[in-house]
Scaffold this active site. Structure first.
Site, PDB file in Angstrom:
ATOM      1  N   ARG A 176       0.811  -1.215   0.000  1.00 35.58           N
ATOM      2  CA  ARG A 176       0.000   0.000   0.000  1.00 35.58           C
ATOM      3  C   ARG A 176       0.846   1.268   0.000  1.00 35.58           C
ATOM      4  O   ARG A 176       0.585   2.229  -0.719  1.00 35.58           O
ATOM      5  CB  ARG A 176      -0.890  -0.019   1.244  1.00 35.58           C
ATOM      6  CG  ARG A 176      -1.958   1.058   1.284  1.00 35.58           C
ATOM      7  CD  ARG A 176      -2.671   1.024   2.635  1.00 35.58           C
ATOM      8  NE  ARG A 176      -3.197  -0.284   2.957  1.00 35.58           N
ATOM      9  CZ  ARG A 176      -4.405  -0.728   2.580  1.00 35.58           C
ATOM     10  NH1 ARG A 176      -5.198   0.064   1.901  1.00 35.58           N
ATOM     11  NH2 ARG A 176      -4.818  -1.942   2.906  1.00 35.58           N
ATOM     12  N   ARG A 230     -13.098  -0.784  -2.254  1.00 32.07           N
ATOM     13  CA  ARG A 230     -12.650  -0.445  -0.893  1.00 32.07           C
ATOM     14  C   ARG A 230     -13.734   0.245  -0.055  1.00 32.07           C
ATOM     15  O   ARG A 230     -13.948  -0.129   1.098  1.00 32.07           O
ATOM     16  CB  ARG A 230     -11.354   0.371  -0.915  1.00 32.07           C
ATOM     17  CG  ARG A 230     -10.184  -0.387  -1.554  1.00 32.07           C
ATOM     18  CD  ARG A 230      -8.847   0.265  -1.306  1.00 32.07           C
ATOM     19  NE  ARG A 230      -8.494   0.245   0.081  1.00 32.07           N
ATOM     20  CZ  ARG A 230      -8.610   1.259   0.915  1.00 32.07           C
ATOM     21  NH1 ARG A 230      -9.043   2.434   0.487  1.00 32.07           N
ATOM     22  NH2 ARG A 230      -8.295   1.139   2.175  1.00 32.07           N
ATOM     23  N   TYR A 260     -14.614  -1.968   3.125  1.00 29.54           N
ATOM     24  CA  TYR A 260     -14.047  -1.540   4.408  1.00 29.54           C
ATOM     25  C   TYR A 260     -14.624  -0.209   4.906  1.00 29.54           C
ATOM     26  O   TYR A 260     -14.153   0.317   5.908  1.00 29.54           O
ATOM     27  CB  TYR A 260     -12.527  -1.307   4.298  1.00 29.54           C
ATOM     28  CG  TYR A 260     -11.722  -2.369   3.608  1.00 29.54           C
ATOM     29  CD1 TYR A 260     -11.673  -3.662   4.105  1.00 29.54           C
ATOM     30  CD2 TYR A 260     -10.965  -2.058   2.480  1.00 29.54           C
ATOM     31  CE1 TYR A 260     -10.906  -4.630   3.476  1.00 29.54           C
ATOM     32  CE2 TYR A 260     -10.189  -3.030   1.848  1.00 29.54           C
ATOM     33  CZ  TYR A 260     -10.169  -4.312   2.352  1.00 29.54           C
ATOM     34  OH  TYR A 260      -9.409  -5.259   1.735  1.00 29.54           O
ATOM     35  N   CYS A 281     -25.841  -2.396  -9.201  1.00 28.37           N
ATOM     36  CA  CYS A 281     -27.116  -2.647  -8.527  1.00 28.37           C
ATOM     37  C   CYS A 281     -26.929  -3.199  -7.114  1.00 28.37           C
ATOM     38  O   CYS A 281     -27.264  -4.363  -6.837  1.00 28.37           O
ATOM     39  CB  CYS A 281     -27.944  -3.603  -9.358  1.00 28.37           C
ATOM     40  SG  CYS A 281     -28.329  -2.875 -10.937  1.00 28.37           S
ATOM     41  N   GLU A 282     -26.342  -2.428  -6.262  1.00 27.39           N
ATOM     42  CA  GLU A 282     -26.141  -2.775  -4.846  1.00 27.39           C
ATOM     43  C   GLU A 282     -26.162  -1.457  -4.081  1.00 27.39           C
ATOM     44  O   GLU A 282     -25.552  -0.475  -4.537  1.00 27.39           O
ATOM     45  CB  GLU A 282     -24.745  -3.386  -4.604  1.00 27.39           C
ATOM     46  CG  GLU A 282     -24.429  -4.646  -5.343  1.00 27.39           C
ATOM     47  CD  GLU A 282     -24.986  -5.909  -4.692  1.00 27.39           C
ATOM     48  OE1 GLU A 282     -25.296  -5.877  -3.495  1.00 27.39           O
ATOM     49  OE2 GLU A 282     -25.120  -6.900  -5.414  1.00 27.39           O
ATOM     50  N   TYR A 340      -4.741  -1.915  -4.072  1.00 24.92           N
ATOM     51  CA  TYR A 340      -5.983  -2.619  -3.783  1.00 24.92           C
ATOM     52  C   TYR A 340      -7.165  -1.931  -4.486  1.00 24.92           C
ATOM     53  O   TYR A 340      -8.272  -1.879  -3.955  1.00 24.92           O
ATOM     54  CB  TYR A 340      -6.218  -2.749  -2.263  1.00 24.92           C
ATOM     55  CG  TYR A 340      -5.006  -3.355  -1.564  1.00 24.92           C
ATOM     56  CD1 TYR A 340      -4.707  -4.697  -1.719  1.00 24.92           C
ATOM     57  CD2 TYR A 340      -4.138  -2.575  -0.800  1.00 24.92           C
ATOM     58  CE1 TYR A 340      -3.586  -5.258  -1.127  1.00 24.92           C
ATOM     59  CE2 TYR A 340      -3.011  -3.125  -0.203  1.00 24.92           C
ATOM     60  CZ  TYR A 340      -2.741  -4.461  -0.368  1.00 24.92           C
ATOM     61  OH  TYR A 340      -1.628  -5.010   0.215  1.00 24.92           O
TER      62      TYR A 340
HETATM   63  C1  LIG Z   1       1.825 -11.402   3.841  1.00 24.74           C
HETATM   64  C2  LIG Z   1       1.594 -10.008   3.395  1.00 24.74           C
HETATM   65  N1  LIG Z   1       2.663  -9.234   3.128  1.00 24.74           N
HETATM   66  C3  LIG Z   1       2.529  -7.966   2.703  1.00 24.74           C
HETATM   67  C4  LIG Z   1       1.283  -7.401   2.536  1.00 24.74           C
HETATM   68  C5  LIG Z   1       1.196  -5.990   2.068  1.00 24.74           C
HETATM   69  O1  LIG Z   1       0.627  -5.180   3.017  1.00 24.74           O
HETATM   70  P1  LIG Z   1       0.558  -3.614   2.791  1.00 24.74           P
HETATM   71  O2  LIG Z   1      -0.033  -3.392   1.461  1.00 24.74           O
HETATM   72  O3  LIG Z   1      -0.284  -3.123   3.890  1.00 24.74           O
HETATM   73  O4  LIG Z   1       1.965  -3.108   2.888  1.00 24.74           O
HETATM   74  C6  LIG Z   1       0.137  -8.151   2.828  1.00 24.74           C
HETATM   75  C7  LIG Z   1      -1.192  -7.546   2.677  1.00 24.74           C
HETATM   76  O5  LIG Z   1      -2.200  -8.065   2.967  1.00 24.74           O
HETATM   77  C8  LIG Z   1       0.295  -9.498   3.262  1.00 24.74           C
HETATM   78  O6  LIG Z   1      -0.764 -10.256   3.542  1.00 24.74           O
END
Ligand SMILES: Cc1ncc(COP(=O)(O)O)c(C=O)c1O
Length: 416
Positions: free
Chosen positions: A276, A312, A316, A343-344, A372
Site C-alpha cells: 500500500r 474499498r 471496508y 445494482c447494490e 488494492y
Molecule cells: C503477507 C503479506 N505481506 C505484505 C502485505 C502488504 O501489506 P501492505 O499493502 O499493507 O503493505 C500483505 C497484505 O495483505 C500481506 O498479507
C-alpha cells in the site's frame, strides 16, 4: 507524497492533464504516476540503508505487469501469494531469487511451480503446510528454503478485515508453535530453514504495534538461537499505512529506522513486504459524473465508476478524497452520496460527503486508489474492467486496455 497537482485550475498527473487522458482513453480509468512509484521505492530502500535488506513489493497491491517491470528495473524483490502472482513476476522479468511466497492455502501445483523456479523462500503458515512443502520438495529432489510466519499476537489497530497477526486470525502460527515447528524441521531433510516472518496487518498508522512486534520477535529469535536454529532473514512483512484522509502514519524513514535499530545486532538480512505505501498514493481512479439525483432530502451524484472498479469503500467503509479535475475554487459545496451504477446499495464511493457542486460530464479524481484498487476489481454486473494508464513525465501509456463486451464472454464461449 505524490505527483497529482493542480496547474492553472486543472488537475495533472505529473505533466499530463487528467482531462486529456479522460478524453483519449475514456472513463473510468486508473491513472498511476511512475515518478511517485519510483520515489516510494527509493524512500523505502534508503530508510533501511543501515542494515542489509531486501524490499519485496507486495504484488497483490497492484499487479499490473508493466508496473512490475518498473519494480524489476528498480531492483526490488516480490512478495507473492499465488502461482498467478509468480507467473506475473517472472513474465515481467523478475528473478525468482528475489521472490518470497506467503499464503495459508498454497496448492501442491503452486508449491511445485515455486520450487521449480527456485524462489528465495516460502513463508510457511502451518505445520500441515510445512509437511506438504517438504514432501513435494523430496519428491522433486529439491530443497525448499522456508521461514515460518510467526504471530506475536499484537493488535495492529486497523480495520478487522486487514488485521492478520493475532491468535484469532487464520494466518501464521503462535510463537510457541513456531518454535516447535523450527525444532521439527530437523527431521525434514528437504527443507532448509532460512528465516522468520511476521505480518501484522495492513494500513497500520502508528509505530506502537510495529515496536511491540519487533520486541517480541527479537526475543523469539534469541530463543531460536539458543535452540541452535540459525537464521539469515527476518521478514517483517508489510502494513505501513498511508494517509487517505486525516491519518498521519509514520514516514517510511521513521519506520525503517525503528526496524533497523531493533534488529541491527541480530546480524540478519531484513526483508520488508510493502504494498500500500508504495502504490496507494501513486494512483487515482478517474471517473465522470453521469447524473444528479435527489431522493427526499438525500442528494446523489452518480458517477461512471462502481464498486466493481473500486471496492474499498463498500468492503471496508474506506475514505477516498475526491478532487474535481477542474478546480472548483469558491464554488458552492453540497453534501452528497457519490455512487456508481452497480445494482447494490453498497455501491458507493463516498457517503454524506461535502463536495463542490459538479455537473454531469465533469470529471472527478478518486484519490489514493493505486493499491488494492484495480487488483480487487471485478466484472460484476457484466461491467468490462477499466483501463489503466501509467504517466511518466509528459507522456502516458495505456498499460491495460479497457475490456470489451467480447472480453466478457470470451472464456465462456471457448469452452464449447
Ligand atoms: C503477507 C503479506 N505481506 C505484505 C502485505 C502488504 O501489506 P501492505 O499493502 O499493507 O503493505 C500483505 C497484505 O495483505 C500481506 O498479507
Amino acid at each position: 507524497m505524490h505527483y497529482f497537482q493542480y496547474q492553472a485550475g486543472e488537475l495533472y498527473c505529473e505533466e499530463v492533464p487528467l482531462a486529456r487522458i479522460a478524453q483519449e482513453v475514456g472513463t473510468p480509468v486508473y491513472v498511476y504516476s511512475e515518478r511517485t512509484l519510483e520515489r516510494h521505492v527509493r524512500v523505502f530502500d534508503e530508510a533501511l540503508q543501515s542494515v542489509p535488506h531486501l524490499i519485496c513489493y507486495a504484488v497483490k497491491a497492484n499487479s499490473n505487469i508493466n508496473i512490475l517491470r518498473r519494480f524489476v528495473a528498480w531492483g526490488t524483490g516480490f512478495d507473492i501469494v499465488s502461482g498467478g502472482e509468480l507467473f506475473r513476476v517472472l513474465r515481467a522479468g523478475g528473478s525468482a531469487e528475489k521472490v518470497i511466497f506467503a499464503g495459508v492455502g498454497k496448492t501442491s501445483d503452486e508449491i511445485r511451480y515455486a520450487l521449480d523456479t527456485n524462489i528465495l523462500f516460502f513463508n510457511v503458515e502451518s505445520s500441515a503446510e510445512l509437511e506438504l512443502i517438504h514432501s513435494i520438495a523430496r519428491d522433486g529432489g529439491k530443497k525448499a528454503r522456508i521461514s515460518i510466519r510467526a504471530n506475536p499476537d499484537v493488535d495492529p489497530r486497523t480495520h478487522p478485515y486487514i488485521s492478520t497477526g493475532m491468535q484469532k486470525h487464520k494466518f501464521g502460527v503462535s510463537l510457541p508453535e513456531a518454535r516447535a515447528l523450527y525444532r521439527n524441521t530437523r527431521g525434514l531433510s528437504n527443507v532448509e530453514v532460512v528465516g522468520v516472518q511476521c505480518h501484522l496487518g495492513s494500513q497500520i498508522t502508528e509505530m506502537g504495534p510495529f515496536e511491540e512486534a519487533l520486541a517480541s520477535l527479537r526475543q523469539f529469535i534469541l530463543e531460536l538461537k539458543s535452540d541452535d536454529v540459525a537464521l539469515k532473514y527476518l521478514d517483517f512483512g508489510g502494513g505501513l499505512g498511508i494517509s487517505y484522509s486525516t491519518e498521519e502514519p509514520p514516514s517510511p524513514a521513521v519506520y525503517g529506522e525503528t526496524v533497523a535499530r531493533a534488529t541491527k545486532d541480530l546480524g540478519l538480512t531484513i526483508v520488508l513486504e510493502p504494498g500500500r505505501v508504495i502504490a496507494g498514493n501513486a494512483g487515482i481512479l478517474l471517473a465522470r459524473v453521469l447524473l444528479k439525483k435527489n431522493q427526499g432530502t438525500k442528494k446523489f451524484l452518480i458517477v461512471d465508476s462502481g464498486m466493481n472498479d473500486l471496492i474499498r469503500p463498500a468492503l471496508y467503509g474506506s475514505h477516498h478524497q475526491l478532487w474535481p479535475v477542474r478546480e472548483q475554487a469558491g464554488k458552492q459545496l453540497e453534501t452528497v452520496d457519490v455512487v456508481g451504477p452497480v445494482c447494490e446499495s453498497a455501491d458507493f464511493i463516498a457517503k454524506d460527503r461535502e463536495v463542490a457542486l459538479l455537473e454531469p460530464g465533469e470529471l472527478l479524481a478518486i484519490m489514493s486508489a493505486g493499491a488494492y484498487g484495480f487488483s480487487l476489481s471485478s466484472n460484476y454486473n457484466s461491467r468490462p474492467r477499466v483501463a489503466e494508464v501509467l504517466v511518466t513525465g509528459k507522456t502516458y501509456q495505456v498499460i491495460r486496455r479497457r475490456e470489451t463486451y467480447e472480453d466478457l464472454v470470451r472464456l465462456e464461449e471457448s469452452q464449447n
